[in-house]
Design a protein around this motif. Structure first.
Motif, PDB file in Angstrom:
ATOM      1  N   LEU A 169       0.932  -1.165  -0.009  1.00  0.00           N
ATOM      2  CA  LEU A 169      -0.059   0.181   0.134  1.00  0.00           C
ATOM      3  C   LEU A 169       1.060   1.162   0.021  1.00  0.00           C
ATOM      4  CD1 LEU A 169      -2.097  -1.408   2.709  1.00  0.00           C
ATOM      5  CD2 LEU A 169      -3.151  -0.603   0.662  1.00  0.00           C
ATOM      6  N   ASP A 170       0.864   2.109  -0.999  1.00  0.00           N
ATOM      7  CA  ASP A 170       1.621   3.195  -1.102  1.00  0.00           C
ATOM      8  C   ASP A 170       1.080   4.106  -0.029  1.00  0.00           C
ATOM      9  OD1 ASP A 170       3.576   5.531  -2.211  1.00  0.00           O
ATOM     10  OD2 ASP A 170       3.891   3.789  -3.777  1.00  0.00           O
ATOM     11  N   GLY A 171       2.108   4.837   0.705  1.00  0.00           N
ATOM     12  CA  GLY A 171       1.660   5.993   1.555  1.00  0.00           C
ATOM     13  C   GLY A 171       0.593   5.454   2.573  1.00  0.00           C
ATOM     14  N   TRP A 172       0.915   4.429   3.349  1.00  0.00           N
ATOM     15  CA  TRP A 172      -0.047   3.775   4.253  1.00  0.00           C
ATOM     16  C   TRP A 172       0.722   3.494   5.538  1.00  0.00           C
ATOM     17  CZ3 TRP A 172      -5.199   2.332   3.108  1.00  0.00           C
ATOM     18  CH2 TRP A 172      -5.842   1.747   4.216  1.00  0.00           C
ATOM     19  N   ASN A 221      10.211   7.349   1.506  1.00  0.00           N
ATOM     20  CA  ASN A 221       9.598   7.537   0.147  1.00  0.00           C
ATOM     21  C   ASN A 221       9.846   6.222  -0.703  1.00  0.00           C
ATOM     22  OD1 ASN A 221      12.099   7.631  -1.915  1.00  0.00           O
ATOM     23  ND2 ASN A 221      13.079   8.797  -0.319  1.00  0.00           N
ATOM     24  N   SER A 222       9.039   6.363  -1.799  1.00  0.00           N
ATOM     25  CA  SER A 222       8.934   5.147  -2.707  1.00  0.00           C
ATOM     26  C   SER A 222      10.202   4.452  -3.255  1.00  0.00           C
ATOM     27  CB  SER A 222       8.179   5.509  -3.824  1.00  0.00           C
ATOM     28  OG  SER A 222       6.671   5.815  -3.379  1.00  0.00           O
ATOM     29  N   GLU A 223      11.117   5.144  -3.497  1.00  0.00           N
ATOM     30  CA  GLU A 223      12.293   4.650  -4.054  1.00  0.00           C
ATOM     31  C   GLU A 223      13.145   3.872  -3.027  1.00  0.00           C
ATOM     32  OE1 GLU A 223      15.678   7.407  -4.740  1.00  0.00           O
ATOM     33  OE2 GLU A 223      16.203   6.436  -6.535  1.00  0.00           O
ATOM     34  N   GLY A 275       6.973   1.545 -12.007  1.00  0.00           N
ATOM     35  CA  GLY A 275       8.306   1.208 -11.669  1.00  0.00           C
ATOM     36  C   GLY A 275       8.570   1.081 -10.169  1.00  0.00           C
ATOM     37  N   HIS A 276       7.719   1.136  -9.230  1.00  0.00           N
ATOM     38  CA  HIS A 276       7.957   0.915  -8.087  1.00  0.00           C
ATOM     39  C   HIS A 276       8.010  -0.357  -7.632  1.00  0.00           C
ATOM     40  CE1 HIS A 276       7.148   5.115  -7.756  1.00  0.00           C
ATOM     41  NE2 HIS A 276       6.536   5.374  -6.429  1.00  0.00           N
ATOM     42  N   VAL A 277       7.074  -1.243  -8.208  1.00  0.00           N
ATOM     43  CA  VAL A 277       7.189  -2.885  -8.043  1.00  0.00           C
ATOM     44  C   VAL A 277       8.073  -3.607  -8.976  1.00  0.00           C
ATOM     45  CG1 VAL A 277       5.215  -3.007  -6.724  1.00  0.00           C
ATOM     46  CG2 VAL A 277       4.712  -2.837  -9.004  1.00  0.00           C
ATOM     47  N   ALA A 312       3.571  -1.540   3.626  1.00  0.00           N
ATOM     48  CA  ALA A 312       3.376  -0.267   2.778  1.00  0.00           C
ATOM     49  C   ALA A 312       4.831   0.227   2.712  1.00  0.00           C
ATOM     50  CB  ALA A 312       2.647   0.613   3.688  1.00  0.00           C
ATOM     51  N   ASP A 313       5.200   1.227   1.826  1.00  0.00           N
ATOM     52  CA  ASP A 313       6.470   1.746   1.721  1.00  0.00           C
ATOM     53  C   ASP A 313       6.814   2.659   2.557  1.00  0.00           C
ATOM     54  OD1 ASP A 313       4.622   3.363   0.193  1.00  0.00           O
ATOM     55  OD2 ASP A 313       6.056   3.605  -1.643  1.00  0.00           O
ATOM     56  N   HIS A 314       5.767   3.618   3.042  1.00  0.00           N
ATOM     57  CA  HIS A 314       5.935   4.707   3.925  1.00  0.00           C
ATOM     58  C   HIS A 314       5.074   5.305   4.277  1.00  0.00           C
ATOM     59  CE1 HIS A 314       5.040   7.089   0.570  1.00  0.00           C
ATOM     60  NE2 HIS A 314       5.826   6.482  -0.202  1.00  0.00           N
ATOM     61  N   GLY A 315       4.687   6.352   4.949  1.00  0.00           N
ATOM     62  CA  GLY A 315       3.492   6.741   5.509  1.00  0.00           C
ATOM     63  C   GLY A 315       3.073   8.106   4.708  1.00  0.00           C
ATOM     64  N   SER A 372       3.090  15.860   2.344  1.00  0.00           N
ATOM     65  CA  SER A 372       4.122  14.944   1.960  1.00  0.00           C
ATOM     66  C   SER A 372       3.829  13.521   2.636  1.00  0.00           C
ATOM     67  CB  SER A 372       5.346  15.683   2.550  1.00  0.00           C
ATOM     68  OG  SER A 372       5.421  15.670   3.884  1.00  0.00           O
ATOM     69  N   HIS A 373       4.841  12.768   2.566  1.00  0.00           N
ATOM     70  CA  HIS A 373       5.084  11.586   3.504  1.00  0.00           C
ATOM     71  C   HIS A 373       5.312  12.022   4.849  1.00  0.00           C
ATOM     72  CE1 HIS A 373       6.828   9.721  -0.442  1.00  0.00           C
ATOM     73  NE2 HIS A 373       5.252  10.013  -0.661  1.00  0.00           N
ATOM     74  N   THR A 374       5.498  10.923   5.644  1.00  0.00           N
ATOM     75  CA  THR A 374       5.795  11.298   7.153  1.00  0.00           C
ATOM     76  C   THR A 374       6.704  10.272   7.478  1.00  0.00           C
ATOM     77  OG1 THR A 374       4.231   9.160   7.839  1.00  0.00           O
ATOM     78  CG2 THR A 374       3.114  11.271   7.205  1.00  0.00           C
TER      79      THR A 374
HETATM   80 MN   LIG Z   1       5.504   5.573  -2.148  1.00  0.00          MN
END
Ligand SMILES: [Mn+2]
Ligand SMILES: O=C(O)[C@H](O)COP(=O)(O)O
Ligand SMILES: [Mn+2]
Length: 559
Positions: free
Chosen positions: A27-30, A80-82, A363-365, A470-473, A500-502
Motif C-alpha cells: 500500500l503506497d503511503g499507508w 519515500n517510494s524509491e 516502476g515502484h514494484v 506499505a512503503d512509507h506513511g 508530504s510523506h511522514t
Molecule cells: Mn510511495
C-alpha cells in the motif's frame, strides 16, 4: 557455482514448504498514526486492513520506513517510494542517493570524477545549466546540495550559470516555494558579486513541468523542454521570485502545478535557453522523475515529442538514473549498487513472479523493487503488467484510481496458479494524499482497502499466503504538527495541510490458508524495518535468505 564461489542457489528453509502462492501487497503511503480526524486511514472505512490488525496479534506488526532504516541520511528524513521499495526488494540497507551526494560534496569527490570533468570542459565558453526540484524535501533533491554545487562549480571555473527550477509543494508544504526561490536568489546575488553571471532562467511546478514518471505524460517533459532548452513558455517574468508569487495568485494555484515560465531580460529575451556548447546537470538524485528528461537530453533518436532543437551539450546527471540503460552515461555521483535483490534470487530459484501496478507506480514494484534496474531478470519466469494511469488530472478528482483494476489483475494472476509471487502496489493513499485533499484521501484509502480484500479473497481460494505492507506513511497524517503533535495553524487560523510523506512506521501483516501453522512474527527484532521484509518473503517461499540480508521477521514455533 561460478569461479568466484558465488551462487544464486538459496538454501531450503528447514520448516517452510516451497510452491505456495504468495501475494505481496504494497500500500503506497499507508502508515500507522494516532487515530484522529487528520488520519484518513482511520477515518475511512478500511475493514480489511482493520481485520488484519485486530485479527492475529502475532501476525501483524509495525516496521520502520524512514531515516537510516532505509538508507537516508538522518532520522528526520521521511520515507519515500524509491528507498522503501529498494529496501523491500533488496533486503539490505544501502546508503541512498541523498546520502551519497552529501558525502561526495563533503569530501569534494564529486568534483574529481569523470562526470564533473565532462561538464567542466564547457565552462570556459559555455553556460552551466542546473535543472532540478527546488526544496529541502530530500526525496528527489535537496536545496543545500544545489547550493554547494553552485559554489563548487563556480569555484572551479563556471562563469555563466543558469538554474531551471521546479517548485515542489509535494514533499514540502505548499507555498514554501517562495522561500526556497528567495534563498536561491540570495545565493545567486552573491555569485554575481563575485563575477559569476548566475541567474534563474526558467521554472514551473514539478507536476506540470518536467517531473513526470514512467512515461505517463510526455507533455509534462515537453513543457519543461520548451522553457529550459528553447526558452519558450506562456509566462514571462523578470525574476523568479516575482514569477512564483504572481503565479500563485491564480485561483487554486499551488506549488506542484505552477505553469511553466521563463525569465526574460529587458528586451524580453529569455535569459537562459540551452544551446550548443553548454553543460547541463540534472540535480535530482532520485531517478524516476528525471529519467524522461535524461532521455530527451541524451538520446539522439527520440520520438516522444518534437524537441525542435537538440543542442550539442555536455550532460551529466547528479546520479546515473538507470544502470541497465546506462542513463545518463555521465553522472557526478555513482548510485548505490543495489545488487542481488530478492527478485533476482527468487527467479533463479524457480519462483515465478507477477508484478502489477498502474503507470504512476509501475516502476515502484518493478524498477525500484529490482534495485533500480529496468526489465526482466528472466522473461520466461516473470510477467510485469502496467495498467495505464489517468493523465492530466490531479488524483483527488478520481481517488479510486486503478485500484480495482490492479486487484483484478492480481486476482486473475493468483487464480491462474501460474505464479508463486504476485506483487502489486496500490497507489491511492499516497497519490491522493499528496494532493492534500482530505475528503478525497478518505475515499482513496477505502478503495485501496477494497482492493486488498479482493486479493486476499483470491489467496484464500488457492490456499496461498499474503504479505501486506506499505512503503512509507502519507495518508495517516494530513496535517503539519508542532513538536507536541498538535496541528499547526497558519496566519489565518487554518490548519496547515501536509501533502508530504511522514516519519511514521508502516504495518506488515502475514496470513492466509497456506501459512504454515506456528509461523509468527519474532519478538526479538523490535526495530525491524522494510529491509527485513525480503528475507521474510524468501522464507515464505520456502528458502533461507542469503546470510547478508537483514534478518527475517518470522519464526516457526511448535503449536
Ligand atoms: Mn510511495
Ligand atoms: O515523486 C513523488 O510523487 C513524491 O515526491 C514522492 O512520492 P513517492 O516516493 O511515493 O513516489
Ligand atoms: Mn508519495
Amino acid at each position: 557455482m561460478g569461479s568466484s564461489g558465488f551462487s544464486w542457489k538459496l538454501n531450503d528453509h528447514s520448516n517452510l514448504p516451497k510452491g505456495k502462492i504468495i501475494s505481496m501487497v504494497v500500500l503506497d503511503g499507508w502508515g500507522e498514526a494516532n487515530p484522529d480526524q487528520y488520519n484518513c486511514i482511520h477515518v475511512a472505512q478500511t475493514p480489511t486492513m482493520d481485520s488484519l490488525k485486530n485479527g492475529a496479534p502475532d501476525k501483524w506488526r509495525l516496521v520502520k520506513a524512514h531515516g537510516t532504516a532505509v538508507g537516508l541520511p538522518t532520522e528526520d528524513d521521511m520515507g519515500n517510494s524509491e528507498v522503501g521499495h529498494n529496501a523491500l526488494g533488496a533486503g539490505r540497507i544501502f546508503a541512498q542517493g541523498a546520502k551519497l551526494v552529501d558525502l561526495a560534496l563533503a569530501s569534494g569527490k564529486i568534483y574529481e570524477g569523470d562526470g564533473f570533468a565532462h561538464i567542466k570542459d564547457s565552462f570556459a565558453t559555455g553556460t552551466l545549466h542546473l535543472i532540478g526540484l527546488l526544496s529541502d524535501g530530500g526525496v528527489h533533491s535537496r536545496l543545500d546540495q544545489l547550493q554547494l554545487l553552485l559554489k563548487g562549480a563556480s569555484e572551479r571555473g563556471a562563469k555563466r550559470i543558469r538554474v531551471h527550477i521546479l517548485t515542489d509543494g509535494r514533499d514540502v508544504l505548499d507555498g514554501s516555494s517562495v522561500g526556497f526561490v528567495e534563498t536561491l536568489e540570495n545565493d545567486l546575488v552573491k555569485l554575481r558579486e563575485n563575477g559569476v553571471d548566475a541567474q534563474i532562467a526558467s521554472g514551473g511546478g514539478r507536476m506540470q513541468v518536467t517531473m513526470d514518471r514512467y512515461e505517463n505524460d510526455w507533455d509534462v517533459v515537453k513543457r519543461g523542454w520548451d522553457a529550459q532548452v528553447l526558452g519558450e513558455a506562456p509566462h514571462k517574468f523578470k525574476s523568479a521570485v516575482e514569477a512564483v508569487k504572481k503565479l500563485r495568485e491564480a485561483p487554486k494555484a499551488n506549488d506542484q502545478y505552477l505553469p511553466p515560465f521563463v525569465i526574460v531580460d529587458d528586451s524580453g529575451k529569455a535569459v537562459g535557453p540551452i544551446v550548443d556548447g553548454d553543460a547541463v546537470v540534472t540535480c535530482n538524485f532520485r531517478a524516476d522523475r528525471m529519467v524522461m528528461l535524461a532521455k530527451a537530453l541524451e538520446y539522439k533518436d527520440f520520438d516522444k515529442f518534437d524537441r525542435v532543437r537538440f543542442p550539442k551539450i555536455r550532460y551529466a546527471g547528479m546520479l546515473q538514473y538507470d544502470g541497465e540503460l546506462k542513463l545518463p552515461s555521465r553522472y557526478l555521483v555513482s548510485p548505490p549498487e543495489i545488487d542481488r535483490t530478492s527478485g533476482e534470487y527468487l527467479v533463479h530459484n524457480g519462483v515465478r513472479t507477477f508484478a502489477c501496478s498502474e503507470t504512476v507506480k509501475f516502476g515502484h514494484v518493478t524498477f525500484f523493487w529490482n534495485g533500480n534496474r529496468s526489465g526482466y531478470f528472466k522473461p520466461e519466469m516473470e510477467e510485469y503488467v502496467e495498467i495505464p494511469s489517468d493523465s492530466g488530472i490531479t488524483f483527488n478528482v478520481l481517488p479510486k484510481m486503478k485500484a480495482l483494476e490492479i486487484a483484478e489483475k492480481a486476482r486473475d494472476a493468483i487464480l491462474s496458479r501460474k505464479f508463486h509471487q504476485v506483487r502489486v502496489n496500490l497507489p491511492n493513499s499516497d497519490m491522493v494524499g499528496h494532493t492534500g485533499d482530505i475528503e478525497a484521501t478518505i475515499v482513496a484509502c477505502k478503495a485501496a482497502d477494497e482492493a486488498v480484500k479482493m486479493i486476499l479473497d483470491a489467496i484464500e481460494q488457492v490456499g496461498g499466503i499474503y504479505v501486506v505492507t506499505a512503503d512509507h506513511g502519507n495518508a495517516e497524517d494530513m496535517v503539519k504538527r508542532n513538536k507536541k503533535g498538535e496541528p499547526l495553524l497558519d496566519k489565518s487560523g487554518n490548519i496547515q495541510i501536509l501533502t508530504s510523506h511522514t516519519l511514521q512506521p508502516v504495518p506488515i501483516a502475514i496470513g492466509g490458508p497456506g501459512l504454515a501453522p506456528g509461523v509468527r512474527f519474532r519478538k526479538d527484532i523490535p526495530g525491524g524495518g522494510l529491509a527485513n521484509v525480503a528475507a521474510t518473503v524468501m522464507n515464505l517461499h520456502g528458502f533461507e535468505a542469503p546470510s547478508d540480508y537483514e534478518p527475517t521477521l518470522i519464526e516457526v514455533v511448535d503449536n
